[in-house]
Structure formats: C-alpha cells, structure tokens
Design an enzyme around this catalytic site. Structure first.
Site, mmCIF file in Angstrom:
data_model
loop_
_atom_site.group_PDB
_atom_site.id
_atom_site.type_symbol
_atom_site.label_atom_id
_atom_site.label_comp_id
_atom_site.label_asym_id
_atom_site.label_seq_id
_atom_site.Cartn_x
_atom_site.Cartn_y
_atom_site.Cartn_z
ATOM 1 N N GLU A 1 0.808 -1.224 0.000
ATOM 2 C CA GLU A 1 0.000 0.000 0.000
ATOM 3 C C GLU A 1 0.840 1.273 0.000
ATOM 4 O OE1 GLU A 1 -3.058 -0.114 3.006
ATOM 5 O OE2 GLU A 1 -4.180 -1.667 1.946
ATOM 6 N N GLU B 1 -5.224 -8.481 -0.165
ATOM 7 C CA GLU B 1 -6.052 -8.226 1.015
ATOM 8 C C GLU B 1 -7.489 -8.001 0.562
ATOM 9 O OE1 GLU B 1 -4.817 -5.208 3.821
ATOM 10 O OE2 GLU B 1 -2.694 -5.739 3.588
#
Length: 472
Positions: free
Chosen positions: A165, A371
């Site tokens: 991320e 995720e």
C-alpha cells in the site's frame, strides 16, 4: 455483463490469506530485533501496543498447521526489516534470519507457498532518524534489504511483493504511523511526493535485482486499489473521479508497470509546486522494473464529487478507505447505494469486479488479491465457537465476483483475504477482527492467546477444497 455460465477457478489458483509482521508477530524487541516506526509511535488511545499482537513469533508452527488444515495453497506474510537488520543497514541479525527460515520451511512442509511482502508499514526506527524515505539514500537501504532477503530466502520463496500500500503511505501516512516530515519543511506536499518517488525508484530497483538474482521467482507491487465512482452523471463529477483514480490508484500501477508518472498526477503536482526531483538514472531504473504480476488490496470503492474549493489545505483526518477533499480536485461523497461495516467502511462486491476489470484492461498482467476482508466485533462463545456468518457472507460475495472477473477473461492467480488470523488492526486495535482464526485476547488483557476456529474457518476450508465451486 451477464454470463450464462461462469468459468471455473484455475486449477492452480492460489487460495490463502494474509498478515503483516508488526501486526501479528509480537516479540517486537527480542532476539536482536531493532525497533521499527510502529514500535516507537504513540498508538491510538484505547488500542493495544504492538509488543505481543497474536504472538505468532512464538506460535508460528501452530498457526501454519491451522492454515494447512484450511487447505491454504499460499500464505502472504511480511518480513520485518528491523528484525533482519536492526539498524536498517549494516549487521544482519542471525536470529531474525533463523525465524523467517523456520516460518518459510514450516509453510513448505505443508505445501504452502510463501508470498513474502518486503515492506509493510515498518521502517526501522534507526532509519527514520536518518531521514526515512525523505533521504535519497533510502533507495540503497531498501535495495540492500532486498538483497539480504533474496540471498537468504530466495532458494525457497517464489513469490515476492515489494511495498504494501505505497499509495496509503503517501496519502494517509499519519494514520498508519509512517510519515516522517523533517523540521523546517516548507512544502509538505512536495516532501511527501519526493519520498514517494524514492519508494518508486527503490521498488523498481528491487524488482530488477530480483529478476537478476532469482530468475525463476516472480515479483510485483501491492497497492490498495479502490475504483472511484463519480457521485452523479454531472460531467464535473466524472472529471473529479478521473482525478481521484489517478492520484489514488493509477500513479502507483502506471509507475510499477510502465515506469512513468501518470499525466493527471503530474499536472496536480505541477499546480502545487510539488513535482519530485529526478536524479540521473532514475528514469532508466523506473523503466526496468517489469513486474511479473500485480498484487492489490481491495476493501471497497470510493465515490467523489467535484470540489468547489480552490486553495490547497490540510486534509481532514481519514483512513485508507475514505476520500477526503483535495481542493479543486475532488471531494469525498458517501455512496447511498452501499451498506457499511461496523467500522464504517462501505461494502461493494460489484465494485470489486469492476476494479479487477479496470486494472486488467490497463495493465494486462496476472493479478492476486493480497487483502480483502471484513473487520468486525467477534464474540467467542463459552464452548469455543465464533459464529461469524457476516464474514462468510462478505467473503462469499467477493469470491463470486472473482469468478465473474475470470469469466470476463481477467487473469486472476490467487486470493489472500485479510487476515489469516486475528491481529492488531493498524489504528483500531485487536477489537477489529478479520481472521479465520480467533485469538483469545482483548485490547489490554492477553488472556490465553489460544487459537479457535471460527465458522468462517470451516467455510473457507470447504471453498478451497472445492476450488471455489462450493460457496454455500
């Protein structure tokens, strides 16, 4: 697009789940591990410290055995930089190397492929003191860290992820405890995007090094991608959605795959005198990354409308899954068509399909979901059960969309929801549980740390055993 018949999941589809070192391992300052930025930050009030977490450092054999019982084909975990290199550079910690060797070998014993995240929100505190990602030398620090990992684990690890991320590190760094701004900084936005540039170059060099040192391995990025909707069919809202898509999503994948800055993002940075400075060789390095696949985290979509503000101002606090206002660029909008979780995150399985379709149409690389999951308040019953039908339903609807995307001819290689086991959520503590495996502890009471199989554990086991054909 409606399909009369859905294509099956590929026979070699990688079913598994994810964790990160600083959220699951515990043992944060023992066996030679140095502190990371997560260990020295002030945790949000009312949430657990990160010294014990789920104590996977001491219980990895038990945890991997439970993953094997579920039928995992892959386990995505991260390697703590400061457990391997306590000072971030220099001397290697042999006990850190031994721990990850043990974890990798334990996975392979059960036929579980390790999917290793190289950096997951945990810069060594010693490197923060040297300027963190704002220091140009951070590129070399990260490449050296990558080299140590490839040398020690590359004989067994076939799949690597670079930076988890990175877009969230850039957009909401203070929320996740990672942003370091030097004293005297007069253009914060420029500093943030210079740090982002260093990360992009470091990632590209790590990918190039991986291909050189481990020719049979595969490596890719792992941004958090949320397709952005316009709040209405007003042309101005569509333009705002394009702006947000570029700044939140496409900057990171355009750079990872094509080695170039997204034009809309560069225009935004020009407007605010925040364009990063290139050093000789940066452009060539960025072009030489050549990722083998794309990992991406998906929780929901984002909706925005046009912003009528004209002056840049400090964004209001938010988190990874919300869009705040960027003056003259876009303004976050609550989507009335979506329900929300107990923690306020919108739920959008259909948007998951749209996100997969859009990523693949832009980049044409195999993709793995790194995720996706539902954070909720779980309750352990007196007889050791956790009835999390809400999580099963969330995962069911999202897995259905993966099969729809596969039928859309999107090349999907795996699914690793968040998370394999309960862990400490980035800014909401242990009470926000995601795992298939319940960990018996509260925010400030460690209790037994015993593991319990949730209802979702048994359900996911069946999903994997049938390669996604039985989602009931």
């Amino acid at each position: 697009m409606y399909h009369k018949t859905l294509k099956p999941f590929p026979a070699n589809f990688l079913w598994g789940a994810s964790t990160s070192a600083y959220q699951v391992e515990g043992a944060n300052l023992i066996d030679g591990k140095g502190p990371s930025c997560q260990d020295v930050k002030k945790v949000p009030e009312g949430t657990s410290e990160l010294d014990v977490c789920a104590d996977q450092y001491h219980r990895y054999k038990e945890d991997v055995k439970l993953m094997a019982e579920m039928g995992f084909k892959v386990y995505r975990f991260s390697i703590s930089w400061s457990r391997i290199l306590p000072e971030g550079t220099g001397e290697v910690n042999p006990k850190g190397i031994q721990y990850y060797n043990n974890l990798i070998d334990e996975c392979l014993k059960y036929g579980i492929e390790p999917l290793v995240t190289m950096f997951h929100f945990d810069m060594p505190a010693a490197l923060d003191k040297r300027g963190s990602w704002g220091n140009r030398e951070s590129i070399d620090w990260f490449v050296n860290f990558a080299k140590v990992m490839f040398e020690n684990f590359g004989d067994r690890v076939k799949y690597w992820l670079t930076i988890n991320e990175q877009n969230m590190l850039t957009l909401v760094g203070p929320v996740i405890g990672t942003l370091y701004i030097p004293e005297g900084c007069t253009n914060k936005l420029k500093e943030i995007y210079q740090q982002n540039h260093h990360m992009l170059v470091a990632q590209a060099k790590a990918m190039e090094l991986c291909h050189k040192m481990l020719p049979n391995a595969k490596i890719g990025p792992a941004p958090n991608i949320a397709l952005v909707y316009p709040a209405s069919c007003r042309p101005e809202d569509t333009t705002a959605a394009q702006n947000c898509n570029a700044i939140r999503n496409w900057l990171y994948l355009d750079m990872a795959v094509y080695g170039r800055y997204n034009n809309l993002v560069w225009s935004y940075l020009e407007e605010h005198d925040a364009c990063p400075e290139f050093e000789p060789g940066d452009a060539e390095s960025l072009k030489n990354a050549h990722p083998d696949f794309i990992g991406f985290n998906y929780y929901n979509t984002v909706t925005v409308e046009a912003s009528t503000q004209t002056e840049l101002k400090e964004a209001t606090p938010g988190d990874q899954q919300s869009a705040n206002e960027m003056a003259g660029v876009y303004k976050g909008f609550r989507n009335p068509n979506l329900t929300v979780t107990e923690f306020g995150w919108e739920i959008d399985p259909q948007g998951f399909r749209s996100t997969m379709r859009e990523i693949y149409s832009r980049y044409h690389l195999p993709m793995i979901v790194t995720e996706n999951g539902l954070g909720a308040y779980d309750t352990l019953t007196e007889d050791g059960k956790v009835h999390d039908d809400y999580r099963i339903e969330y995962l069911r609807q999202h897995i259905k969309m993966i099969q729809e995307a596969i039928t859309d001819n999107v090349e999907m290689m795996g699914y690793c929801p968040w998370s394999a086991i309960d862990l400490v959520s980035t800014h909401e503590g242990i009470r926000k549980r995601y795992g298939f495996i319940y960990v018996d502890r509260d925010e400030f009471d460690l209790k037994t740390l015993n593991r319990y199989r949730k209802d979702s554990f048994h359900w996911y086991k069946k999903v994997i055993a049938t390669n996604g054909s039985n989602l009931d």
